[in-house]
Scaffold this motif. Structure first.
Motif, PDB file in Angstrom:
ATOM      1  N   UNK A 194      -4.643  -7.088  -5.115  1.00 15.70           N
ATOM      2  CA  UNK A 194      -4.487  -5.837  -5.867  1.00 15.70           C
ATOM      3  C   UNK A 194      -3.242  -5.867  -6.746  1.00 15.70           C
ATOM      4  N   UNK A 195      -3.192  -4.889  -7.657  1.00 22.57           N
ATOM      5  CA  UNK A 195      -2.022  -4.699  -8.519  1.00 22.57           C
ATOM      6  C   UNK A 195      -1.061  -3.666  -7.952  1.00 22.57           C
ATOM      7  N   UNK A 196      -1.618  -2.677  -7.272  1.00 20.12           N
ATOM      8  CA  UNK A 196      -0.832  -1.576  -6.714  1.00 20.12           C
ATOM      9  C   UNK A 196      -1.225  -1.414  -5.253  1.00 20.12           C
ATOM     10  N   UNK A 197      -0.248  -1.381  -4.360  1.00 15.76           N
ATOM     11  CA  UNK A 197      -0.510  -1.184  -2.940  1.00 15.76           C
ATOM     12  C   UNK A 197       0.067   0.160  -2.514  1.00 15.76           C
ATOM     13  N   UNK A 198      -0.792   1.045  -2.034  1.00  9.59           N
ATOM     14  CA  UNK A 198      -0.364   2.367  -1.568  1.00  9.59           C
ATOM     15  C   UNK A 198      -0.410   2.394  -0.049  1.00  9.59           C
ATOM     16  N   UNK A 199       0.700   2.767   0.566  1.00  8.14           N
ATOM     17  CA  UNK A 199       0.785   2.875   2.022  1.00  8.14           C
ATOM     18  C   UNK A 199       0.378   4.281   2.428  1.00  8.14           C
ATOM     19  N   UNK A 200      -0.703   4.393   3.202  1.00  5.76           N
ATOM     20  CA  UNK A 200      -1.218   5.698   3.624  1.00  5.76           C
ATOM     21  C   UNK A 200      -1.620   5.677   5.093  1.00  5.76           C
ATOM     22  N   UNK A 201      -0.941   4.858   5.873  1.00  8.28           N
ATOM     23  CA  UNK A 201      -1.262   4.720   7.294  1.00  8.28           C
ATOM     24  C   UNK A 201      -0.210   5.434   8.136  1.00  8.28           C
ATOM     25  N   UNK A 229       3.601   7.534   3.162  1.00  3.86           N
ATOM     26  CA  UNK A 229       3.224   7.658   4.567  1.00  3.86           C
ATOM     27  C   UNK A 229       4.460   7.740   5.461  1.00  3.86           C
ATOM     28  N   UNK A 230       4.900   6.596   5.966  1.00  2.00           N
ATOM     29  CA  UNK A 230       6.098   6.520   6.792  1.00  2.00           C
ATOM     30  C   UNK A 230       6.904   5.300   6.377  1.00  2.00           C
ATOM     31  N   UNK A 231       8.212   5.440   6.312  1.00  2.00           N
ATOM     32  CA  UNK A 231       9.076   4.338   5.893  1.00  2.00           C
ATOM     33  C   UNK A 231       8.971   3.150   6.838  1.00  2.00           C
ATOM     34  N   UNK A 232       8.720   3.417   8.108  1.00  2.00           N
ATOM     35  CA  UNK A 232       8.684   2.341   9.108  1.00  2.00           C
ATOM     36  C   UNK A 232       7.593   1.317   8.844  1.00  2.00           C
ATOM     37  N   UNK A 233       6.591   1.683   8.057  1.00  2.00           N
ATOM     38  CA  UNK A 233       5.498   0.749   7.780  1.00  2.00           C
ATOM     39  C   UNK A 233       5.967  -0.388   6.874  1.00  2.00           C
ATOM     40  N   UNK A 234       7.024  -0.152   6.119  1.00  2.00           N
ATOM     41  CA  UNK A 234       7.541  -1.130   5.159  1.00  2.00           C
ATOM     42  C   UNK A 234       8.886  -1.668   5.643  1.00  2.00           C
ATOM     43  N   UNK A 235       9.076  -2.973   5.540  1.00  2.00           N
ATOM     44  CA  UNK A 235      10.369  -3.591   5.818  1.00  2.00           C
ATOM     45  C   UNK A 235      11.272  -3.293   4.622  1.00  2.00           C
ATOM     46  N   UNK A 236      12.137  -2.300   4.770  1.00  2.00           N
ATOM     47  CA  UNK A 236      12.942  -1.834   3.645  1.00  2.00           C
ATOM     48  C   UNK A 236      13.836  -2.925   3.078  1.00  2.00           C
ATOM     49  N   UNK A 237      14.483  -3.698   3.953  1.00  2.00           N
ATOM     50  CA  UNK A 237      15.383  -4.737   3.473  1.00  2.00           C
ATOM     51  C   UNK A 237      14.628  -5.781   2.662  1.00  2.00           C
ATOM     52  N   UNK A 238      13.464  -6.180   3.147  1.00  2.00           N
ATOM     53  CA  UNK A 238      12.649  -7.155   2.408  1.00  2.00           C
ATOM     54  C   UNK A 238      12.214  -6.582   1.071  1.00  2.00           C
TER      55      UNK A 238
END
Length: 312
Positions: A194-201, A229-238
């Motif tokens: 994909x071109x755009x990834x939306x976090x909705x979990x 969604x929630x920040x925890x789903x994404x590794x912020x530092x990465x």
């Protein structure tokens, strides 16, 4: 006899009278100090708790409320509610799945547009008297990936597909036979397509850092990340490393690890759009959210099945 609800949330105040009109007595405790005091002072009076995912309800708090029968969570996420402690007491837990889906989906698409079309910086530079006519990517026709296809994910998919002619792909634990979208078996494979990834979990331990460095690398230097969604789903530092190093084109974020604190590294980047966890907030969404709470409480205390139970 009227039932007493301990209200821990602070985002639906204008519509809490809907609960009072339905006959419920409210104890409002929207800060940590008021919460502690309310539980200590009114422990034996409380029949229900109204909370939201990040605020939760701990095992110790559940134990301290001997007459607690039901926990109502506004919004879809319930990551900080101790479900095991609730189940051990036979306490019912409900969430607000779907009540604010339209508002969140609207915000997600607004963030996609703002990010790709570089609207915040264009607005800021124009206000400074500049005339920077930067060429920005189109949104129409892009390939959109959605991580989590619940009520919010479905609402985002509908808007993107019908409004912007986007092809829709998604990842969830199992494919959904009732949708015409393409399922991928992992966040990594989805990001690569994909071109755009939306976090909705939803957040919580099961989804922590699903979007990690390899997923961001797969999304690539021309890819965009949107998290409502929630920040925890994404590794912020990465994510910060990828944004700063040009391995990711941009990110639009409505949620952060330590709210209300937003990392300076994110604020300093020119390829981010940042909003203060407001995707699910609108007058319409707040009314629908509290109305759903009322309906769940009414059903529960009438001995009927609740509308949106959370399964442990």
């Amino acid at each position: 006899m009227s039932k007493t609800v301990l209200v821990l949330v602070e985002t639906v105040d204008d519509y809490l009278p809907l609960l009072e009109q339905a006959g419920y007595r409210l104890i409002r405790a929207p800060s940590p100090q008021l919460r502690t005091e309310a539980i200590q002072r009114h422990a034996r009076e409380i029949d229900a708790v109204l909370t939201r995912g990040p605020l939760g309800l701990t095992a110790a708090e559940i134990e301290a409320l001997p007459h607690l029968q039901i926990i109502c969570v506004i919004g879809a996420g319930y990551e900080q509610v101790d479900l095991a402690a609730a189940a051990a007491r036979g306490i019912t837990v409900t969430n607000g799945a779907g009540a604010n889906a339209a508002a969140v989906a609207d915000h997600a698409l607004a963030m996609v547009l703002a990010l790709l079309r570089d609207i915040p910086r264009a607005d800021a530079s124009t206000r400074r008297g500049e005339w920077n006519r930067v060429i920005s990517p189109s949104v129409s026709g892009k390939r959109l990936g959605i991580l989590g296809l619940g009520a919010v994910g479905l609402a985002i998919a509908k808007r993107a597909n019908l409004g912007f002619d986007m092809s829709i792909s998604y990842h969830s634990r199992t494919p959904r036979p009732d949708v015409p979208y393409t399922w991928y078996d992992s966040p990594l494979h989805l990001a690569d397509a994909v071109d755009i990834l939306v976090v909705a979990t939803p957040g919580g331990a099961a989804t922590r850092h699903l979007v990690d460095a390899p997923v961001l690398k797969a999304l690539g230097a021309e890819g965009y990340l949107v998290n409502i969604a929630r920040a925890s789903v994404v590794d912020t530092q990465a994510m910060v490393v990828a944004l700063a190093g040009g391995q990711l084109a941009g990110a639009a974020l409505d949620v952060f690890d330590d709210e209300p604190a937003v990392p300076d590294a994110l604020k300093a980047l020119g390829n981010t759009v940042l909003t203060p966890h407001v995707a699910g907030q609108s007058p319409e969404a707040a009314r629908e959210t509290v109305t759903l709470v009322v309906r769940n409480l009414q059903a529960f205390f009438a001995g009927e099945p609740v509308l949106t139970p959370v399964r442990n």
